[in-house]
Design an enzyme around this catalytic site. Sequence first.
Site, PDB file in Angstrom:
ATOM      1  N   ASP A  31     -37.758 -31.307  51.813  1.00 52.59           N
ATOM      2  CA  ASP A  31     -38.893 -30.528  52.277  1.00 52.59           C
ATOM      3  C   ASP A  31     -39.969 -31.559  52.625  1.00 52.59           C
ATOM      4  OD1 ASP A  31     -40.209 -27.462  51.576  1.00 52.59           O
ATOM      5  OD2 ASP A  31     -41.570 -29.136  51.895  1.00 52.59           O
ATOM      6  N   SER A  32     -40.640 -31.371  53.736  1.00 53.02           N
ATOM      7  CA  SER A  32     -41.547 -32.437  54.169  1.00 53.02           C
ATOM      8  C   SER A  32     -42.766 -32.578  53.266  1.00 53.02           C
ATOM      9  CB  SER A  32     -41.958 -32.247  55.630  1.00 53.02           C
ATOM     10  OG  SER A  32     -42.928 -31.251  55.768  1.00 53.02           O
ATOM     11  N   THR A  66     -37.185 -26.764  57.276  1.00 53.48           N
ATOM     12  CA  THR A  66     -36.587 -25.470  57.591  1.00 53.48           C
ATOM     13  C   THR A  66     -35.578 -25.549  58.733  1.00 53.48           C
ATOM     14  OG1 THR A  66     -38.630 -24.438  56.897  1.00 53.48           O
ATOM     15  CG2 THR A  66     -37.210 -23.108  58.280  1.00 53.48           C
TER      16      THR A  66
HETATM   17  N1  ASP Z   1     -41.841 -26.600  53.736  1.00 55.23           N
HETATM   18  C1  ASP Z   1     -41.094 -26.875  54.942  1.00 55.23           C
HETATM   19  C2  ASP Z   1     -41.208 -28.356  55.254  1.00 55.23           C
HETATM   20  O1  ASP Z   1     -42.212 -28.783  55.721  1.00 55.23           O
HETATM   21  C3  ASP Z   1     -41.590 -26.036  56.053  1.00 55.23           C
HETATM   22  C4  ASP Z   1     -40.935 -26.313  57.391  1.00 55.23           C
HETATM   23  O2  ASP Z   1     -39.944 -26.983  57.534  1.00 55.23           O
HETATM   24  O3  ASP Z   1     -41.423 -25.774  58.369  1.00 55.23           O
HETATM   25  O4  ASP Z   1     -40.283 -29.074  55.008  1.00 55.23           O
END
Ligand code: ASP
Length: 358
Positions: free
Chosen positions: A74-75, A30
Amino acid sequence: MLNYYPTTNIKTAANSSTDTSIFVIYTGGTIGMDYDDTKNHLVPLDFKYIIDKVPELKRFDFELTVLAMNEPIDSSNVQPHHWLNIGRMIYDFYNDYDAFVILHGTDTMAYTASALSYLLENLEKPVILTGAQLPIGVTRTDARENLISALEIAACKDENGKALVPEVCIFFDDLLLRGNRARKVQSFKFTAFKSQNCPPLAVAGIDINYERQLILPQPSEPFWFYNKLDSNVIIIKLYPGLSSIYLAHILHTPNLRGVVLETFGSGNAPSDDEFVGVLKNAIERGIFIYNVSQCNGGVVQGLYETSKRLAEIGVISGGDITPEAAITKLMFLLGNEHDNELIKQKLEDSLRGELTIR
Ligand code: ASP
């Protein structure tokens, strides 16, 4: 080495001589998302424009080099080979920069931080991971504060001119946490990370207050990067009703080498012969079973009858390690050590401050 990677160089303060160089790796998540008015949706930010998004950076006198991964992810899509790639980049650029900041999605940040803490041995320089709950391109974003503080911590030196925080950490909201002690605990508020079994290494308020006695000391041995991980491992969370038949099936999975067993309370598990027999059989076949508690505080094998049996059959205590730090530690040790006794010993020991030796 720089030629191999597409990087953007940014000097934050235009006119003075810069004495801190920081290598920033943007992996995705994000934090790096910006609003594209032409498309009406979020797209990854071009880091050439980071100063426009975070004008406060101009107040620092840093030389920033930003490497944005070709395809930010996205992680939740992060895999062990990504950890090895990030580790390799830090190794390749290690002598060229004073510190490293990694921008990463929050979902699996604690796993990445844990894995890096093992892969990078004898760190003399900070490796600070940060991210955000709201994209850098939206008004109420936490990305700016997180990035600014992460950079400030990465640049902080002690009275001898050495890095104040020579370890892999996560900075988020107002806390600097040891990376392999942190867990994502919150998906909606800004307070996304906590470290239940180890106090924060620093708290950022008006000043950043460091708990210097908690921070790992400067190493006496040279820096080293390990380039192997073995992902033939699994986490099994116990619950009342878990069938020994299912457990036996999982433990007979071909090539399985290690299990993080998430147990109850202070490391307890069912003590019936069938359940214990399934675990014993796996241990006799050379599978490492690493006992990690489902709750804060950690494991003390032998405190109750229900954990004494685990100790007797050779289950290894993980003490107060987190599941994230435990599974990555298994991958690291199984990938890099060959002596089973040494692996067992190292699982019980603290390699990078990931567990408390009682
Ligand atoms: N789904 C996103 C990720 O982990 C959430 C974030 O970045 O906070 O890449």
